[in-house]
Design an enzyme around this catalytic site. Structure first.
Site, PDB file in Angstrom:
ATOM      1  N   GLY A  22       0.781  -1.232   0.000  1.00 30.44           N
ATOM      2  CA  GLY A  22       0.000   0.000   0.000  1.00 30.44           C
ATOM      3  C   GLY A  22       0.812   1.281   0.000  1.00 30.44           C
ATOM      4  N   THR A  23       1.998   1.292  -0.590  1.00 35.60           N
ATOM      5  CA  THR A  23       2.772   2.550  -0.628  1.00 35.60           C
ATOM      6  C   THR A  23       2.108   3.556  -1.561  1.00 35.60           C
ATOM      7  OG1 THR A  23       4.268   1.808  -2.383  1.00 35.60           O
ATOM      8  CG2 THR A  23       4.939   1.386  -0.093  1.00 35.60           C
ATOM      9  N   ASN A  24       1.456   3.089  -2.626  1.00 37.43           N
ATOM     10  CA  ASN A  24       0.694   4.024  -3.475  1.00 37.43           C
ATOM     11  C   ASN A  24      -0.487   4.579  -2.708  1.00 37.43           C
ATOM     12  OD1 ASN A  24       1.528   4.407  -6.474  1.00 37.43           O
ATOM     13  ND2 ASN A  24       1.993   2.277  -6.032  1.00 37.43           N
ATOM     14  N   ARG A  75     -13.925 -16.449 -10.588  1.00 37.07           N
ATOM     15  CA  ARG A  75     -13.563 -15.032 -10.645  1.00 37.07           C
ATOM     16  C   ARG A  75     -14.814 -14.164 -10.663  1.00 37.07           C
ATOM     17  NH1 ARG A  75      -8.266 -13.663 -11.967  1.00 37.07           N
ATOM     18  NH2 ARG A  75      -7.017 -15.471 -12.552  1.00 37.07           N
ATOM     19  N   ILE A 102      -6.800 -10.206 -11.835  1.00 28.47           N
ATOM     20  CA  ILE A 102      -7.349  -9.833 -13.137  1.00 28.47           C
ATOM     21  C   ILE A 102      -8.870  -9.775 -13.002  1.00 28.47           C
ATOM     22  CG2 ILE A 102      -7.591 -10.529 -15.542  1.00 28.47           C
ATOM     23  CD1 ILE A 102      -4.818 -11.909 -15.238  1.00 28.47           C
ATOM     24  N   ASN A 117      -5.893   2.172 -13.091  1.00 31.11           N
ATOM     25  CA  ASN A 117      -4.842   1.276 -12.615  1.00 31.11           C
ATOM     26  C   ASN A 117      -3.492   1.921 -12.824  1.00 31.11           C
ATOM     27  OD1 ASN A 117      -3.641  -1.288 -11.737  1.00 31.11           O
ATOM     28  ND2 ASN A 117      -2.973  -1.483 -13.866  1.00 31.11           N
ATOM     29  N   HIS A 119       0.494   0.810 -13.406  1.00 32.38           N
ATOM     30  CA  HIS A 119       1.261  -0.370 -13.823  1.00 32.38           C
ATOM     31  C   HIS A 119       2.744  -0.016 -13.840  1.00 32.38           C
ATOM     32  CE1 HIS A 119       2.092  -4.142 -15.933  1.00 32.38           C
ATOM     33  NE2 HIS A 119       2.877  -3.451 -16.732  1.00 32.38           N
ATOM     34  N   SER A 146       2.893   3.574 -15.626  1.00 35.15           N
ATOM     35  CA  SER A 146       1.797   4.050 -16.479  1.00 35.15           C
ATOM     36  C   SER A 146       0.490   4.011 -15.697  1.00 35.15           C
ATOM     37  CB  SER A 146       1.650   3.137 -17.709  1.00 35.15           C
ATOM     38  OG  SER A 146       2.880   3.045 -18.423  1.00 35.15           O
ATOM     39  N   ASP A 152     -11.173  -4.672 -20.416  1.00 33.32           N
ATOM     40  CA  ASP A 152     -11.027  -6.135 -20.353  1.00 33.32           C
ATOM     41  C   ASP A 152      -9.599  -6.538 -20.698  1.00 33.32           C
ATOM     42  OD1 ASP A 152     -14.266  -7.018 -21.830  1.00 33.32           O
ATOM     43  OD2 ASP A 152     -13.655  -5.861 -20.066  1.00 33.32           O
ATOM     44  N   ASP A 155      -3.973  -4.577 -18.818  1.00 33.54           N
ATOM     45  CA  ASP A 155      -2.962  -3.501 -18.951  1.00 33.54           C
ATOM     46  C   ASP A 155      -2.980  -2.872 -20.340  1.00 33.54           C
ATOM     47  OD1 ASP A 155      -0.763  -5.627 -17.084  1.00 33.54           O
ATOM     48  OD2 ASP A 155      -2.259  -4.202 -16.382  1.00 33.54           O
ATOM     49  N   GLN A 181       8.683   3.019  -8.102  1.00 36.72           N
ATOM     50  CA  GLN A 181       7.668   3.301  -7.081  1.00 36.72           C
ATOM     51  C   GLN A 181       7.697   4.769  -6.660  1.00 36.72           C
ATOM     52  OE1 GLN A 181       7.022   0.420  -3.827  1.00 36.72           O
ATOM     53  NE2 GLN A 181       5.338  -0.076  -5.229  1.00 36.72           N
TER      54      GLN A 181
HETATM   55  N1  LIG Z   1      -9.436  -6.649 -16.574  1.00 36.83           N
HETATM   56  C1  LIG Z   1      -8.333  -6.110 -16.019  1.00 36.83           C
HETATM   57  N2  LIG Z   1      -8.004  -6.446 -14.764  1.00 36.83           N
HETATM   58  C2  LIG Z   1      -6.881  -5.900 -14.209  1.00 36.83           C
HETATM   59  C3  LIG Z   1      -6.070  -5.006 -14.934  1.00 36.83           C
HETATM   60  C4  LIG Z   1      -6.467  -4.669 -16.267  1.00 36.83           C
HETATM   61  O1  LIG Z   1      -5.816  -3.840 -16.951  1.00 36.83           O
HETATM   62  N3  LIG Z   1      -7.594  -5.234 -16.772  1.00 36.83           N
HETATM   63  N4  LIG Z   1      -4.881  -4.521 -14.370  1.00 36.83           N
HETATM   64  C5  LIG Z   1      -4.387  -5.335 -13.270  1.00 36.83           C
HETATM   65  C6  LIG Z   1      -3.166  -4.865 -12.563  1.00 36.83           C
HETATM   66  N5  LIG Z   1      -2.037  -5.654 -13.071  1.00 36.83           N
HETATM   67  C7  LIG Z   1      -1.017  -4.947 -13.651  1.00 36.83           C
HETATM   68  O2  LIG Z   1      -1.001  -3.688 -13.628  1.00 36.83           O
HETATM   69  C8  LIG Z   1      -2.011  -7.063 -12.966  1.00 36.83           C
HETATM   70  C9  LIG Z   1      -2.426  -7.661 -11.780  1.00 36.83           C
HETATM   71  C10 LIG Z   1      -2.440  -9.057 -11.667  1.00 36.83           C
HETATM   72  C11 LIG Z   1      -2.020  -9.861 -12.711  1.00 36.83           C
HETATM   73  C12 LIG Z   1      -2.082 -11.348 -12.566  1.00 36.83           C
HETATM   74  O3  LIG Z   1      -1.536 -12.088 -13.388  1.00 36.83           O
HETATM   75  N6  LIG Z   1      -2.745 -11.791 -11.485  1.00 36.83           N
HETATM   76  C13 LIG Z   1      -2.939 -13.243 -11.215  1.00 36.83           C
HETATM   77  C14 LIG Z   1      -2.698 -13.520  -9.743  1.00 36.83           C
HETATM   78  C15 LIG Z   1      -1.365 -12.959  -9.305  1.00 36.83           C
HETATM   79  C16 LIG Z   1      -1.309 -12.938  -7.764  1.00 36.83           C
HETATM   80  O4  LIG Z   1      -2.341 -13.178  -7.100  1.00 36.83           O
HETATM   81  O5  LIG Z   1      -0.193 -12.634  -7.268  1.00 36.83           O
HETATM   82  C17 LIG Z   1      -4.388 -13.644 -11.496  1.00 36.83           C
HETATM   83  O6  LIG Z   1      -5.291 -12.764 -11.386  1.00 36.83           O
HETATM   84  O7  LIG Z   1      -4.576 -14.836 -11.753  1.00 36.83           O
HETATM   85  C18 LIG Z   1      -1.602  -9.272 -13.911  1.00 36.83           C
HETATM   86  C19 LIG Z   1      -1.580  -7.873 -14.031  1.00 36.83           C
HETATM   87  C20 LIG Z   1      -5.480  -5.561 -12.251  1.00 36.83           C
HETATM   88  N7  LIG Z   1      -6.562  -6.220 -12.924  1.00 36.83           N
HETATM   89  N1  LIG Z   2       0.524  -5.362 -12.347  1.00 34.20           N
HETATM   90  C1  LIG Z   2       0.154  -4.713 -11.120  1.00 34.20           C
HETATM   91  C2  LIG Z   2       1.392  -4.312 -10.368  1.00 34.20           C
HETATM   92  O1  LIG Z   2       2.429  -4.959 -10.450  1.00 34.20           O
HETATM   93  N2  LIG Z   2       1.270  -3.220  -9.612  1.00 34.20           N
HETATM   94  C3  LIG Z   2       2.392  -2.734  -8.854  1.00 34.20           C
HETATM   95  O2  LIG Z   2       2.344  -3.238  -7.533  1.00 34.20           O
HETATM   96  C4  LIG Z   2       3.041  -2.320  -6.717  1.00 34.20           C
HETATM   97  C5  LIG Z   2       2.168  -2.122  -5.486  1.00 34.20           C
HETATM   98  O3  LIG Z   2       2.869  -1.446  -4.554  1.00 34.20           O
HETATM   99  P1  LIG Z   2       2.097  -0.840  -3.275  1.00 34.20           P
HETATM  100  O4  LIG Z   2       1.165  -1.926  -2.761  1.00 34.20           O
HETATM  101  O5  LIG Z   2       3.226  -0.523  -2.343  1.00 34.20           O
HETATM  102  O6  LIG Z   2       1.341   0.383  -3.754  1.00 34.20           O
HETATM  103  C6  LIG Z   2       3.204  -1.009  -7.499  1.00 34.20           C
HETATM  104  O7  LIG Z   2       4.551  -0.860  -7.922  1.00 34.20           O
HETATM  105  C7  LIG Z   2       2.315  -1.228  -8.704  1.00 34.20           C
HETATM  106  O8  LIG Z   2       2.799  -0.609  -9.893  1.00 34.20           O
END
Ligand SMILES: Nc1nc2c(c(=O)[nH]1)N[C@@H](CN(C=O)c1ccc(C(=O)N[C@@H](CCC(=O)O)C(=O)O)cc1)CN2
Ligand SMILES: NCC(=O)N[C@@H]1O[C@H](COP(=O)([O-])[O-])[C@@H](O)[C@H]1O
Length: 233
Positions: A22-24, A75, A102, A117, A119, A146, A152, A155, A181
């Site tokens: 949760g640093t963001n 899901r 996801i 989001n 990324h 970004s 859907d 990213d 970060q």
């Molecule tokens: N429909 C969308 N859902 C999400 C998006 C998006 O753009 N469209 N962005 C993500 C955030 N993200 C990257 O920025 C990201 C988060 C999670 C995963 C992933 O592969 N998750 C796995 C589980 C991983 C885990 O629990 O550690 C999964 O869901 O099976 C990829 C990219 C948020 N959702």
């Molecule tokens: N694809 C999603 C992803 O990797 N997100 C990344 O998780 C970190 C969360 O940090 P935080 O919990 O300290 O804010 C952040 O760096 C964010 O970009």
């Protein structure tokens, strides 16, 4: 409609979804508390009960919820339970801040145009996970973060803004992630300030800021460079 205390303007309401430290989230709370981000953080929700960000929210007096994805058969069921939690708080914008699930099409449709989001890469490079290692392995001279509207396509949603950081020869995935970060903590409060003031929109024409269509690459700046980025609020 949740009414503000009498005489007070209704602040833009955020629901922030996390999975980790949760640093963001902390950067958003700090911007709010510094008076430069006029928002009400109505809810912080996590899919992981052990997420450190839940303690940060509680310490800031913010309502929290855990919707543990492991407790749902699909899901879709998880997403519907998450929607029910979120909608109790009537957010104007739903903010993914290190949320690691996801999301399904029904969830994305439900929050269309108000789901953001962040990324940890310069999209469209390196969607998905493990972005810092991939950038190092590719020998990139710059990396970054970004912020985009969520669709859907994982990213792949319309870009709003990107912040660049340099990559040095002796960077590790850890040192690079720390620099990215810092850029995230600088960029997200700014972008959320545009949402809070009604300046940032997504409609059929695409992403617009102050009525001007944002380039497909998003607004690109060097992290910490205020010259190229419209001011907060
Ligand atoms: N429909 C969308 N859902 C999400 C998006 C998006 O753009 N469209 N962005 C993500 C955030 N993200 C990257 O920025 C990201 C988060 C999670 C995963 C992933 O592969 N998750 C796995 C589980 C991983 C885990 O629990 O550690 C999964 O869901 O099976 C990829 C990219 C948020 N959702
Ligand atoms: N694809 C999603 C992803 O990797 N997100 C990344 O998780 C970190 C969360 O940090 P935080 O919990 O300290 O804010 C952040 O760096 C964010 O970009």
């Amino acid at each position: 409609m949740i009414a503000p205390p009498s005489g007070q303007p209704r602040l833009h309401r955020l629901a922030i979804l996390i999975s980790g430290s949760g640093t963001n989230l902390q950067a958003i709370i700090a911007a709010r508390d510094a008076g430069v981000l006029p928002v009400e953080i109505a809810l912080v929700a996590s899919n992981r009960p052990t997420a450190g960000g839940l303690q940060r929210a509680a310490a800031a007096g913010i309502a929290t919820a855990v919707v543990d994805h492991r407790e749902f058969a699909t899901r879709e069921d998880f997403d519907q339970a998450l929607i029910q939690q979120i909608d109790r708080h009537q957010p104007d914008t739903v903010v993914l801040a290190g949320f690691m699930r996801i999301l399904t099409a029904p969830f994305v449709r439900h929050y269309a145009g108000r789901l953001l989001n962040i990324h940890p890469s310069l999209l469209p490079r390196y969607p998905g996970l493990d972005t810092h290692r991939r950038a190092l392995e590719a020998g990139d001279s710059e990396h970054g973060c970004s912020i985009h509207f969520v669709t859907d396509e994982l990213d792949g949603g319309p870009l709003i803004a990107r912040a660049r950081v340099p990559v040095s020869a002796n960077d590790t995935a850890l040192s690079l992630s720390e620099r990215v970060q810092q850029a995230e903590h600088w960029l997200y409060p700014r972008v959320l300030g545009w949402r809070a003031s009604g300046r940032l929109r997504l409609d059929r024409e695409g992403v617009s800021l102050d009525g001007q269509i944002v380039p497909a690459t998003g607004i690109c700046v060097a992290a910490g460079d205020d010259d190229g980025l419209p001011e907060l609020g």
